[in-house]
Design an enzyme around this catalytic site. Structure first.
Site, PDB file in Angstrom:
ATOM      1  N   LYS A  65       0.855  -1.235   0.161  1.00  0.00           N
ATOM      2  CA  LYS A  65       0.064   0.003  -0.090  1.00  0.00           C
ATOM      3  C   LYS A  65       0.720   1.430   0.050  1.00  0.00           C
ATOM      4  CE  LYS A  65      -2.632  -2.766  -0.605  1.00  0.00           C
ATOM      5  NZ  LYS A  65      -3.006  -2.829  -1.987  1.00  0.00           N
ATOM      6  N   ARG A 108      -7.288   2.836  -5.808  1.00  0.00           N
ATOM      7  CA  ARG A 108      -8.439   3.149  -5.217  1.00  0.00           C
ATOM      8  C   ARG A 108      -8.383   4.975  -5.523  1.00  0.00           C
ATOM      9  NH1 ARG A 108      -9.752   5.132   0.141  1.00  0.00           N
ATOM     10  NH2 ARG A 108      -7.830   5.471   0.491  1.00  0.00           N
ATOM     11  N   LYS A 109      -8.001   5.555  -4.603  1.00  0.00           N
ATOM     12  CA  LYS A 109      -8.000   7.134  -4.862  1.00  0.00           C
ATOM     13  C   LYS A 109      -6.593   7.501  -5.248  1.00  0.00           C
ATOM     14  CE  LYS A 109     -11.384   8.423  -1.327  1.00  0.00           C
ATOM     15  NZ  LYS A 109     -11.844   9.337  -0.148  1.00  0.00           N
ATOM     16  N   HIS A 151       7.940  -7.544  -1.562  1.00  0.00           N
ATOM     17  CA  HIS A 151       7.515  -6.950  -0.114  1.00  0.00           C
ATOM     18  C   HIS A 151       8.651  -7.390   1.060  1.00  0.00           C
ATOM     19  CE1 HIS A 151       4.131  -5.124  -1.685  1.00  0.00           C
ATOM     20  NE2 HIS A 151       3.200  -6.171  -1.634  1.00  0.00           N
ATOM     21  N   THR A 186       3.260   0.260  -4.696  1.00  0.00           N
ATOM     22  CA  THR A 186       4.032  -0.631  -5.596  1.00  0.00           C
ATOM     23  C   THR A 186       3.366  -0.980  -7.030  1.00  0.00           C
ATOM     24  OG1 THR A 186       3.587  -2.032  -3.385  1.00  0.00           O
ATOM     25  CG2 THR A 186       4.569  -3.261  -5.151  1.00  0.00           C
TER      26      THR A 186
HETATM   27  P1  A3P Z   1      -5.006   4.565  -1.900  1.00  0.00           P
HETATM   28  O1  A3P Z   1      -5.745   3.178  -1.318  1.00  0.00           O
HETATM   29  O2  A3P Z   1      -4.633   5.377  -0.846  1.00  0.00           O
HETATM   30  O3  A3P Z   1      -5.833   4.925  -3.031  1.00  0.00           O
HETATM   31  P2  A3P Z   1       0.190  -0.758  -3.428  1.00  0.00           P
HETATM   32  O4  A3P Z   1       0.190  -0.515  -4.914  1.00  0.00           O
HETATM   33  O5  A3P Z   1       1.501  -0.887  -2.829  1.00  0.00           O
HETATM   34  O6  A3P Z   1      -0.724  -1.930  -3.082  1.00  0.00           O
HETATM   35  O7  A3P Z   1      -0.756   0.622  -2.963  1.00  0.00           O
HETATM   36  C1  A3P Z   1      -1.849   0.642  -3.509  1.00  0.00           C
HETATM   37  C2  A3P Z   1      -1.979   2.446  -3.245  1.00  0.00           C
HETATM   38  O8  A3P Z   1      -1.419   2.966  -4.391  1.00  0.00           O
HETATM   39  C3  A3P Z   1      -3.445   2.645  -3.363  1.00  0.00           C
HETATM   40  O9  A3P Z   1      -3.612   3.882  -2.597  1.00  0.00           O
HETATM   41  C4  A3P Z   1      -3.520   3.042  -4.755  1.00  0.00           C
HETATM   42  O10 A3P Z   1      -4.764   3.783  -5.104  1.00  0.00           O
HETATM   43  C5  A3P Z   1      -2.222   3.607  -5.214  1.00  0.00           C
HETATM   44  N1  A3P Z   1      -1.680   3.606  -6.525  1.00  0.00           N
HETATM   45  C6  A3P Z   1      -2.110   2.589  -7.306  1.00  0.00           C
HETATM   46  N2  A3P Z   1      -1.543   3.043  -8.547  1.00  0.00           N
HETATM   47  C7  A3P Z   1      -1.505   4.170  -8.471  1.00  0.00           C
HETATM   48  C8  A3P Z   1      -0.691   5.235  -9.658  1.00  0.00           C
HETATM   49  N3  A3P Z   1      -0.765   4.917 -10.756  1.00  0.00           N
HETATM   50  N4  A3P Z   1      -0.807   6.414  -9.199  1.00  0.00           N
HETATM   51  C9  A3P Z   1      -0.829   6.858  -7.851  1.00  0.00           C
HETATM   52  N5  A3P Z   1      -1.329   6.069  -6.836  1.00  0.00           N
HETATM   53  C10 A3P Z   1      -1.622   4.736  -7.367  1.00  0.00           C
END
Ligand code: A3P
Length: 294
Positions: free
Chosen positions: A39, A256-257, A102, A42
């Site tokens: 989160k 998500r956001k 991770h 990645t």
């Molecule tokens: P939020 O839940 O705050 O929106 P991971 O990829 O490590 O699992 O992290 C997921 C988080 O990164 C989520 O955050 C997701 O929306 C955000 N995320 C994924 N792709 C993204 C992108 N291209 N640009 C910005 N944030 C991104």
């Protein structure tokens, strides 16, 4: 369910994979390892790195990223490769091979640490990372499965009890390595990539040893890369709308956001100050700091 593995709370599903990865993975000199705590961005880092590395192989509109998704084009070492015992098949992948993990820095195989393989670590401010993690856990659980309340999950987070936590130990491992070996480990922050997208993409490409040429810059390739990998654009990629990510989780759950400071809509002021105190305590003298809002 989390188990303590080499000082970190790891999900049961990844422990066997981590052990196999540690014991059997043979890094190649050209490998690129994308590391993070869940989160922290990645999915974004995978999309950006894949696009930078493969930019001369196909036009961006035809990128396999669109159809296979970031987790399809960049597999996780402890989930996709190790749990399926695909180490041998991976030897035949085109160079440079790109993998996600991770794994904490201390648990990386020696062949990763000792070879010329490059590591890029992305971290995120702990408040946003925590809310993203909590939302993700709630969303992917089946309807009748129980999830922790926000308050309980927050307490556990502060005690280091979350996937691959403690957060502080995870990021400090990579942070220290990046200070000791800046040519090997690049340490990025989600908030910086968000704010300074184009300079960060340039920096990443330069670190990977494939800087954008003046010609490419003139053609606007960095901006195109930025757009292709933006959260808005990625939500519309075919792979996100129809595909699955690691462990069969819908690919859409990883987007998500994608904002900085969203956690402030969920956390009370006392929760925020508890984390601020932790930042102070755990990261003092490290030189690391965080931007908690946009
Ligand atoms: P939020 O839940 O705050 O929106 P991971 O990829 O490590 O699992 O992290 C997921 C988080 O990164 C989520 O955050 C997701 O929306 C955000 N995320 C994924 N792709 C993204 C992108 N291209 N640009 C910005 N944030 C991104």
């Amino acid at each position: 369910l989390l188990y303590l593995y080499q000082g970190f709370w790891c999900p049961q599903v990844s422990i066997k994979g981590m052990m196999l990865f540690q014991q059997h993975f043979k890094a190649q000199e050209t490998d690129l390892i994308l590391a993070s705590i869940p989160k922290s961005g990645t999915t974004w880092l995978k999309a950006l790195t894949y696009t930078i590395v493969n930019r001369s192989h196909h036009s961006l509109e035809k990128s396999p990223l669109l159809t296979n998704g970031p987790h399809g084009v960049v597999p996780f070492l402890e989930f996709d490769i190790s749990s399926r015992n695909q180490f041998l098949e991976q030897d035949n992948l085109p160079e440079p091979r790109i993998f996600g993990t991770h794994s904490p820095y201390t648990a990386l195989p020696c062949s990763v640490k000792d070879s010329a393989a490059k590591i890029v670590y992305v971290c995120r401010n702990p408040l946003d990372m925590f809310i993203s993690y909590w939302k993700f856990s709630v969303n992917i659980l089946k309807e009748n499965e129980k999830h922790l309340s926000l308050g309980d999950a927050f307490d556990k987070f502060c005690q280091g009890l979350h996937g691959y936590g403690p957060f502080w130990d995870h990021l400090l491992g990579y942070w220290k390595a990046s200070l000791e070996r800046p040519d090997k480990v690049l340490f990025l922050k989600y908030e910086d990539i968000k704010k300074n997208n184009v300079p960060c993409i340039k920096k990443l490409a330069t670190f990977l040893g494939i800087p954008f040429s003046v010609e490419e810059e003139k053609q606007g390739l960095i901006e195109e890369t930025s757009r292709l990998c933006s959260v808005e654009s990625m939500k519309n990629h075919e792979a996100t709308m129809t595909g699955t990510g690691p462990l069969g989780i819908p690919a859409s759950a990883f987007l998500r956001k994608g904002k900085v400071g969203d956690s402030l809509n969920y956390l009370t002021p006392s929760m925020v100050s508890r984390v601020e105190n932790l930042i102070q305590e755990k990261l003092q003298d490290s030189g690391l700091s965080f931007c908690l809002s946009s």
